[in-house]
Design a protein around this motif. Sequence first.
Motif, PDB file in Angstrom:
ATOM      1  N   SER A   1      -3.823  -1.501  17.912  1.00 30.17           N
ATOM      2  CA  SER A   1      -2.346  -1.437  17.659  1.00 30.17           C
ATOM      3  C   SER A   1      -1.441  -2.306  18.565  1.00 30.17           C
ATOM      4  CB  SER A   1      -1.836  -0.187  17.650  1.00 30.17           C
ATOM      5  OG  SER A   1      -1.929   0.388  19.028  1.00 30.17           O
TER       6      SER A   1
ATOM      7  N   ARG B   1      -1.406   2.524  11.115  1.00 26.83           N
ATOM      8  CA  ARG B   1      -2.225   3.472   9.919  1.00 26.83           C
ATOM      9  C   ARG B   1      -2.604   2.338   8.866  1.00 26.83           C
ATOM     10  NH1 ARG B   1      -0.575   5.616   5.369  1.00 26.83           N
ATOM     11  NH2 ARG B   1       1.454   5.201   5.877  1.00 26.83           N
ATOM     12  N   ILE B   2      -1.904   1.638   8.537  1.00 26.62           N
ATOM     13  CA  ILE B   2      -2.182   0.538   7.547  1.00 26.62           C
ATOM     14  C   ILE B   2      -3.390  -0.481   7.965  1.00 26.62           C
ATOM     15  CG2 ILE B   2      -1.373  -1.203   6.030  1.00 26.62           C
ATOM     16  CD1 ILE B   2      -0.398   1.468   5.257  1.00 26.62           C
TER      17      ILE B   2
ATOM     18  N   TYR C   1       3.834   3.131  14.285  1.00 24.72           N
ATOM     19  CA  TYR C   1       2.713   4.012  13.921  1.00 24.72           C
ATOM     20  C   TYR C   1       2.373   3.805  12.490  1.00 24.72           C
ATOM     21  CZ  TYR C   1       1.095   8.470  11.887  1.00 24.72           C
ATOM     22  OH  TYR C   1       0.272   9.187  11.184  1.00 24.72           O
ATOM     23  N   HIS C   2       3.257   3.437  11.807  1.00 19.36           N
ATOM     24  CA  HIS C   2       2.900   2.806  10.417  1.00 19.36           C
ATOM     25  C   HIS C   2       2.040   1.748  10.077  1.00 19.36           C
ATOM     26  CE1 HIS C   2       3.507   2.648   5.915  1.00 19.36           C
ATOM     27  NE2 HIS C   2       3.885   1.569   6.132  1.00 19.36           N
ATOM     28  N   TYR C   3       2.446   0.600  10.843  1.00 18.61           N
ATOM     29  CA  TYR C   3       1.386  -0.397  11.035  1.00 18.61           C
ATOM     30  C   TYR C   3       0.196  -0.173  11.503  1.00 18.61           C
ATOM     31  CZ  TYR C   3      -0.685  -4.621  13.335  1.00 18.61           C
ATOM     32  OH  TYR C   3      -1.446  -5.461  13.953  1.00 18.61           O
TER      33      TYR C   3
ATOM     34  N   TRP D   1       8.145   4.415  15.131  1.00 20.80           N
ATOM     35  CA  TRP D   1       7.395   4.742  13.654  1.00 20.80           C
ATOM     36  C   TRP D   1       7.094   3.535  12.868  1.00 20.80           C
ATOM     37  CZ3 TRP D   1       8.762   3.252   8.776  1.00 20.80           C
ATOM     38  CH2 TRP D   1       8.252   3.883   7.758  1.00 20.80           C
ATOM     39  N   ILE D   2       7.710   2.347  13.034  1.00 23.14           N
ATOM     40  CA  ILE D   2       7.233   1.043  12.491  1.00 23.14           C
ATOM     41  C   ILE D   2       5.667   0.875  13.247  1.00 23.14           C
ATOM     42  CG2 ILE D   2       7.327  -1.440  12.540  1.00 23.14           C
ATOM     43  CD1 ILE D   2      10.359  -1.054  12.593  1.00 23.14           C
TER      44      ILE D   2
END
Length: 462
Positions: free
Chosen positions: A308, A260-261, A256-258, A253-254
Amino acid sequence: MMNVFFTVIYVFVSLCIYFSMRKSGEYQDGKMFLVSIPEWETRDPQVQEIVRQFKKEFRIALWINIGFSFIRLLFSDFWILLYFLLLFAMLGIFELPLRRANRTLKKLKIERSWPMCNGKSKQFDITIAAHMKESIVRPIWFVIPLLAALGMYLIIAKHSVFITGYLVLILIVPAMLYVMIARLPNHTYCEDTERNVRLNRNRKYVFSLTLLILMSGDALMFAALSVLSADGPIWMIFTMLFLAAVTVVSSLWIFYHYHRIRQEMIQAIKNPVRYEDEDEYWKYGWLSGPCYNNPNDPEVFKDNGTSSSMTLNSGRPSVKIFYSVMVLGVTCFITGLFAYPALLDYQHKLVDVSIVGQTVKIDSPFYGKEIPLASIQKVELRQNLGKVERVGGTDTGTFATGNYETDEFGRVKMYIASRHKRYIIAYTTDGIIIFNDDDTKQTQQLYQALDQSCRERDHHVD
């Protein structure tokens, strides 16, 4: 139960690999399948056909791996070493469509003489380094899971080679990865220093935070295996395994969030800095995903084109040393878990079972148990145990320990040299315990001594 657990883990890993690697067929940062191509060429019919063929083959690879996952259910006695080899085969199967797409697209690029979509010059923002202090998680936090794993190791009375090797890996590998993250080179994305600093700080912080979370998961996994080797409660083992799985999901999850940002920040750049075309140095490995091999490039870490994650430049001497150490470590681990026990078994040094005082002592470099003679109610000698299914324990094909479910005896504890088909079934006040020596004659003599001891005790009671 353990067979179901292995199957679920295998399917879960297959799905994670599938959903993470299928994005290789998408156009990202000027690349597709590690090949730099102009954006307008992605709409070319032949390029789209390569993508369609890749997706088809990748789905087939997924179903093949899911089919492999059920081997453990269909063949409960399937040797665990071969099962681990299937895990490596799974990675190789997923890599086949990627390797083919990469080769086909490179060939098409040469035939069409596509222009280089990246400039040949490189630009560096030398002011980034001054802003990178405290950009990673502090080392003190990494000590906590290491101390927890070390504490669990010290609590256990019996240390197997597997448990000791796992602890060594937990201590060494994260330390090496931490140093690598700390030494990640700064990337220049644009002419805006503030944006470059934010992107580089976020990258190092997320990588170090993810490493900390995965280290915690490793510590939990180590604790679960330690409790399992000590015949601890099943509920505690599954609780630790569940928490370890939570750490994996959290790290995903981290990331994925990273991702996206980071994508939002990069897309907002008006004048991005482009780099030279390096297609000839990129390829997909058989097990390791994107690989970069350029001995002329001084950078050790390279963005692998997914925006990523990164890979190592295997052309650098330091990376070759790192890979050599990793291969040596894995080789030693496999040798200690499978080859070394087989050698001891051949030399009849795998396990020694004897009566010492008022106890039956089972002594092996990999497992151990002491059974009070007073707790043994009766004993039987068998050459066949019937159908046996592991519930919680270790089975290397050479020895088997832990909790097992049998058709005839129900739930039992086993401490056996698997290749020597003569077993003592001891009915004790704590349940049924099955054990043997790696010498069948010694097992026969021990059975006679225990049987006589039980008969004499029953005679005195009468």
